[in-house]
Design a protein around this motif. Sequence first.
Motif, PDB file in Angstrom:
ATOM      1  N   VAL A  98       9.150  26.423 -14.637  1.00 31.07           N
ATOM      2  CA  VAL A  98      10.382  26.157 -13.896  1.00 31.07           C
ATOM      3  C   VAL A  98      10.302  24.806 -13.191  1.00 31.07           C
ATOM      4  CG1 VAL A  98      11.791  26.944 -11.940  1.00 31.07           C
ATOM      5  CG2 VAL A  98      10.928  28.597 -13.614  1.00 31.07           C
ATOM      6  N   ILE A  99       9.192  24.572 -12.466  1.00 33.43           N
ATOM      7  CA  ILE A  99       9.128  23.365 -11.643  1.00 33.43           C
ATOM      8  C   ILE A  99       9.040  22.095 -12.490  1.00 33.43           C
ATOM      9  CG2 ILE A  99       6.627  23.352 -11.259  1.00 33.43           C
ATOM     10  CD1 ILE A  99       7.510  22.613  -8.224  1.00 33.43           C
ATOM     11  N   ASN A 100       8.437  22.200 -13.668  1.00 31.81           N
ATOM     12  CA  ASN A 100       8.324  21.034 -14.552  1.00 31.81           C
ATOM     13  C   ASN A 100       9.217  21.183 -15.792  1.00 31.81           C
ATOM     14  OD1 ASN A 100       6.456  19.203 -13.280  1.00 31.81           O
ATOM     15  ND2 ASN A 100       4.879  20.762 -13.607  1.00 31.81           N
ATOM     16  N   ALA A 101      10.354  21.855 -15.624  1.00 31.69           N
ATOM     17  CA  ALA A 101      11.248  22.138 -16.754  1.00 31.69           C
ATOM     18  C   ALA A 101      11.643  20.870 -17.504  1.00 31.69           C
ATOM     19  CB  ALA A 101      12.493  22.875 -16.271  1.00 31.69           C
ATOM     20  N   SER A 102      11.804  19.765 -16.772  1.00 32.35           N
ATOM     21  CA  SER A 102      12.252  18.521 -17.408  1.00 32.35           C
ATOM     22  C   SER A 102      11.232  17.983 -18.413  1.00 32.35           C
ATOM     23  CB  SER A 102      12.522  17.457 -16.342  1.00 32.35           C
ATOM     24  OG  SER A 102      11.319  17.126 -15.672  1.00 32.35           O
ATOM     25  N   LEU A 103       9.989  18.448 -18.323  1.00 29.92           N
ATOM     26  CA  LEU A 103       8.950  17.949 -19.240  1.00 29.92           C
ATOM     27  C   LEU A 103       8.932  18.705 -20.566  1.00 29.92           C
ATOM     28  CD1 LEU A 103       5.945  17.473 -16.784  1.00 29.92           C
ATOM     29  CD2 LEU A 103       7.678  15.807 -17.475  1.00 29.92           C
ATOM     30  N   GLY A 104       9.649  19.819 -20.650  1.00 31.23           N
ATOM     31  CA  GLY A 104       9.581  20.627 -21.868  1.00 31.23           C
ATOM     32  C   GLY A 104       8.202  21.239 -21.995  1.00 31.23           C
TER      33      GLY A 104
END
Length: 164
Positions: free
Chosen positions: A129-135
């Motif tokens: 969730v916290i690093n969702a932008s990284l895929g």
Amino acid sequence: SSFDSNSNNQQDKIETIQVPFTIDAKISRYFFDSSDPLDIKSQSLINYENKFVPSLGVSYTNDNKAFNVVSSFDGIVVEKINDSLYGLTVVIESKEGLKAYYSGLSEVSVYVNEQVNQGQKIGESGESVINASLGNHLHFSLQYQDDYLNPLKAYNKTIKEIIK
């Protein structure tokens, strides 16, 4: 006898901390280290719910493809948790008390109280969730007592060198 000298060599092998993967993963987010230059620091903040929080580890990616995650050092699996922010996480502790957190995993291939060896597969990269932008990624952090340590400054050093 030659057997004795071999077993002593095994005991005395000096282990250095290694990267937690065997592929050529790239850094997508740095550990927040106040001594780093601004361009690195700017890549060490996580934008979560419109707040910037410092990254306490390093996030690695492989073109959004899953990759094997391996133990950075010999130790014991002390926790396996499904963290609401960081996802499936395995925590491995060395005999000196250094803890490695492997987070955002899609699968885990070790169990709590298992003794693992450096380089042993412990799981596969995934999402959080916290690093969702990284895929698909691995979030890797090191903790000794109450302090988080910069993994990039720990690689190829012994545990005793980085916890002193």
